[in-house]
Design a protein around this motif. Structure first.
Motif, mmCIF file in Angstrom:
data_model
loop_
_atom_site.group_PDB
_atom_site.id
_atom_site.type_symbol
_atom_site.label_atom_id
_atom_site.label_comp_id
_atom_site.label_asym_id
_atom_site.label_seq_id
_atom_site.Cartn_x
_atom_site.Cartn_y
_atom_site.Cartn_z
ATOM 1 N N GLU A 57 32.128 20.844 40.798
ATOM 2 C CA GLU A 57 30.845 21.028 41.475
ATOM 3 C C GLU A 57 30.720 20.123 42.700
ATOM 4 O O GLU A 57 30.263 20.558 43.762
ATOM 5 C CB GLU A 57 29.700 20.752 40.505
ATOM 6 C CG GLU A 57 28.321 20.955 41.123
ATOM 7 C CD GLU A 57 27.202 20.682 40.139
ATOM 8 O OE1 GLU A 57 26.041 20.945 40.489
ATOM 9 O OE2 GLU A 57 27.486 20.190 39.027
ATOM 10 N N LEU A 58 31.138 18.858 42.565
ATOM 11 C CA LEU A 58 31.052 17.943 43.698
ATOM 12 C C LEU A 58 31.960 18.382 44.839
ATOM 13 O O LEU A 58 31.609 18.248 46.012
ATOM 14 C CB LEU A 58 31.414 16.519 43.256
ATOM 15 C CG LEU A 58 30.351 15.747 42.485
ATOM 16 C CD1 LEU A 58 30.855 14.349 42.153
ATOM 17 C CD2 LEU A 58 29.056 15.655 43.274
ATOM 18 N N VAL A 59 33.132 18.903 44.496
ATOM 19 C CA VAL A 59 34.047 19.388 45.529
ATOM 20 C C VAL A 59 33.457 20.605 46.229
ATOM 21 O O VAL A 59 33.494 20.717 47.461
ATOM 22 C CB VAL A 59 35.424 19.730 44.920
ATOM 23 C CG1 VAL A 59 36.341 20.326 45.987
ATOM 24 C CG2 VAL A 59 36.069 18.488 44.313
ATOM 25 N N GLU A 60 32.880 21.520 45.450
ATOM 26 C CA GLU A 60 32.335 22.756 46.017
ATOM 27 C C GLU A 60 31.111 22.507 46.892
ATOM 28 O O GLU A 60 30.877 23.217 47.871
ATOM 29 C CB GLU A 60 31.983 23.731 44.889
ATOM 30 C CG GLU A 60 33.202 24.341 44.215
ATOM 31 C CD GLU A 60 32.833 25.338 43.140
ATOM 32 O OE1 GLU A 60 31.730 25.194 42.559
ATOM 33 O OE2 GLU A 60 33.639 26.240 42.870
ATOM 34 N N ILE A 61 30.324 21.500 46.545
ATOM 35 C CA ILE A 61 29.145 21.188 47.352
ATOM 36 C C ILE A 61 29.550 20.803 48.770
ATOM 37 O O ILE A 61 28.823 21.052 49.736
ATOM 38 C CB ILE A 61 28.328 20.054 46.693
ATOM 39 C CG1 ILE A 61 27.633 20.585 45.432
ATOM 40 C CG2 ILE A 61 27.302 19.476 47.652
ATOM 41 C CD1 ILE A 61 26.941 19.513 44.622
ATOM 42 N N GLY A 62 30.740 20.225 48.897
ATOM 43 C CA GLY A 62 31.230 19.884 50.226
ATOM 44 C C GLY A 62 31.128 18.419 50.573
ATOM 45 O O GLY A 62 31.204 18.034 51.737
ATOM 46 N N TYR A 63 30.961 17.564 49.558
ATOM 47 C CA TYR A 63 30.940 16.128 49.815
ATOM 48 C C TYR A 63 32.325 15.640 50.241
ATOM 49 O O TYR A 63 33.345 16.236 49.899
ATOM 50 C CB TYR A 63 30.539 15.360 48.551
ATOM 51 C CG TYR A 63 29.091 15.487 48.156
ATOM 52 C CD1 TYR A 63 28.076 15.225 49.066
ATOM 53 C CD2 TYR A 63 28.747 15.853 46.861
ATOM 54 C CE1 TYR A 63 26.747 15.332 48.691
ATOM 55 C CE2 TYR A 63 27.417 15.965 46.474
ATOM 56 C CZ TYR A 63 26.424 15.703 47.397
ATOM 57 O OH TYR A 63 25.116 15.809 47.030
ATOM 58 N N GLU A 64 32.352 14.539 50.980
ATOM 59 C CA GLU A 64 33.602 13.808 51.175
ATOM 60 C C GLU A 64 33.780 12.953 49.926
ATOM 61 O O GLU A 64 33.122 11.930 49.762
ATOM 62 C CB GLU A 64 33.536 12.943 52.434
ATOM 63 C CG GLU A 64 33.475 13.754 53.718
ATOM 64 C CD GLU A 64 33.516 12.873 54.945
ATOM 65 O OE1 GLU A 64 33.529 11.632 54.787
ATOM 66 O OE2 GLU A 64 33.527 13.411 56.061
ATOM 67 N N LEU A 65 34.637 13.390 49.055
ATOM 68 C CA LEU A 65 34.763 12.790 47.732
ATOM 69 C C LEU A 65 36.024 11.938 47.655
ATOM 70 O O LEU A 65 37.132 12.434 47.838
ATOM 71 C CB LEU A 65 34.806 13.892 46.667
ATOM 72 C CG LEU A 65 34.961 13.459 45.211
ATOM 73 C CD1 LEU A 65 33.764 12.615 44.773
ATOM 74 C CD2 LEU A 65 35.099 14.689 44.314
ATOM 75 N N GLN A 66 35.846 10.647 47.402
ATOM 76 C CA GLN A 66 36.977 9.733 47.249
ATOM 77 C C GLN A 66 37.135 9.391 45.776
ATOM 78 O O GLN A 66 36.159 9.155 45.076
ATOM 79 C CB GLN A 66 36.737 8.456 48.064
ATOM 80 C CG GLN A 66 37.900 7.461 48.017
ATOM 81 C CD GLN A 66 37.687 6.304 48.979
ATOM 82 O OE1 GLN A 66 37.544 6.497 50.183
ATOM 83 N NE2 GLN A 66 37.655 5.095 48.455
ATOM 84 N N PHE A 67 38.384 9.373 45.307
ATOM 85 C CA PHE A 67 38.624 9.078 43.897
ATOM 86 C C PHE A 67 40.010 8.469 43.726
ATOM 87 O O PHE A 67 40.862 8.551 44.613
ATOM 88 C CB PHE A 67 38.490 10.345 43.042
ATOM 89 C CG PHE A 67 39.425 11.465 43.421
ATOM 90 C CD1 PHE A 67 40.671 11.586 42.827
ATOM 91 C CD2 PHE A 67 39.054 12.407 44.372
ATOM 92 C CE1 PHE A 67 41.534 12.619 43.173
ATOM 93 C CE2 PHE A 67 39.906 13.446 44.728
ATOM 94 C CZ PHE A 67 41.155 13.553 44.125
ATOM 95 N N VAL A 68 40.223 7.836 42.570
ATOM 96 C CA VAL A 68 41.514 7.229 42.247
ATOM 97 C C VAL A 68 42.181 8.062 41.162
ATOM 98 O O VAL A 68 41.578 8.367 40.135
ATOM 99 C CB VAL A 68 41.345 5.771 41.769
ATOM 100 C CG1 VAL A 68 42.685 5.197 41.306
ATOM 101 C CG2 VAL A 68 40.764 4.917 42.888
ATOM 102 N N LEU A 69 43.445 8.431 41.403
ATOM 103 C CA LEU A 69 44.230 9.184 40.433
ATOM 104 C C LEU A 69 45.660 8.683 40.478
ATOM 105 O O LEU A 69 46.277 8.645 41.539
ATOM 106 C CB LEU A 69 44.182 10.686 40.738
ATOM 107 C CG LEU A 69 45.024 11.598 39.836
ATOM 108 C CD1 LEU A 69 44.552 11.499 38.385
ATOM 109 C CD2 LEU A 69 44.952 13.049 40.311
#
Length: 220
Positions: free
Chosen positions: A146-158
């Motif tokens: 959902e966060l990806v689809e909303i279009g946010y600039e999403l930073q995460f650690v993987l």
């Protein structure tokens, strides 16, 4: 210094204390392992300004054997980018040693937004679980999607790497995926036509959709 410690393995039997610190905008986490005179090992942790509390007791021989298998002697002393964001993860791992001749030696490793390849293995081996990493994980794949689809600039650690997924200029649903703020990489690694294609992309041989539970420290 960015080189390696040539004599780290030789000092493993004399480790008396291990300190781990992780500092982020989400909070600070502190972890210590103290080897007692009876060769038991007490693990302590705390978050921000709280007090240390015990999280387990181990045997010295078990801990030292696990440290040997991690091959930390091949770690660089410092991991960091030439240009790094100001909202990243600053970490340090320190070993304090005292041999039979009462000679003291300290080995310190650290980094900012960059980690050794087996960093997660080290956390698992020593049972280090930063509180903020547990808080800032996704409850489901749908929440991440959902966060990806909303279009946010999403930073995460993987898998020990800081990633950034953001909208691209090639359509309302298209996305870019890049290693956050790494000057040695292109502006983006991959471009996707939609979220499903992004989730099917493989990192370390495994689709992102199958690794959502391992994503930590996300922010947008």
């Amino acid at each position: 210094m960015r080189g390696k410690y040539a004599d780290f393995d030789r000092w493993i039997p004399f480790i008396r204390k291990i300190n781990f610190i992780e500092e982020t905008m989400l909070g600070d986490y502190y972890f210590s392992m103290v080897i007692m005179p009876d060769d038991s090992v007490i693990s302590l942790e705390k978050e921000d300004i709280t007090y240390f509390h015990s999280v387990g007791v181990s045997k010295k021989s078990d801990i030292l054997n696990k440290i040997r298998k991690l091959n930390i002697a091949n770690w660089k002393r410092r991991y960091e980018l030439f240009l790094a964001p100001t909202d990243g993860i600053d970490w340090s791992l320190e070993f304090e040693c005292l041999n039979r001749s009462q000679e003291y030696k300290k080995f310190k490793f650290g980094g900012y937004n960059v980690f050794p390849d087996n960093f997660d293995d080290m956390l698992t081996t020593l049972k280090i679980k930063p509180f903020h990493s547990e808080r800032y994980t996704f409850k489901s794949l749908d929440e991440f999607k959902e966060l990806v689809e909303i279009g946010y600039e999403l930073q995460f650690v993987l898998r020990g790497t800081c990633w950034l997924v953001e909208p691209s200029d090639y359509g309302i649903d298209s996305r870019h995926l890049c290693i956050a703020c790494d000057p040695e990489k292109e502006d983006f690694l991959v471009e996707f036509k939609d979220t499903e294609e992004f989730l099917n992309y493989k990192i370390n041989g495994k689709q992102i959709r199958d690794q959502w539970e391992d994503i930590t420290d996300w922010q947008y």
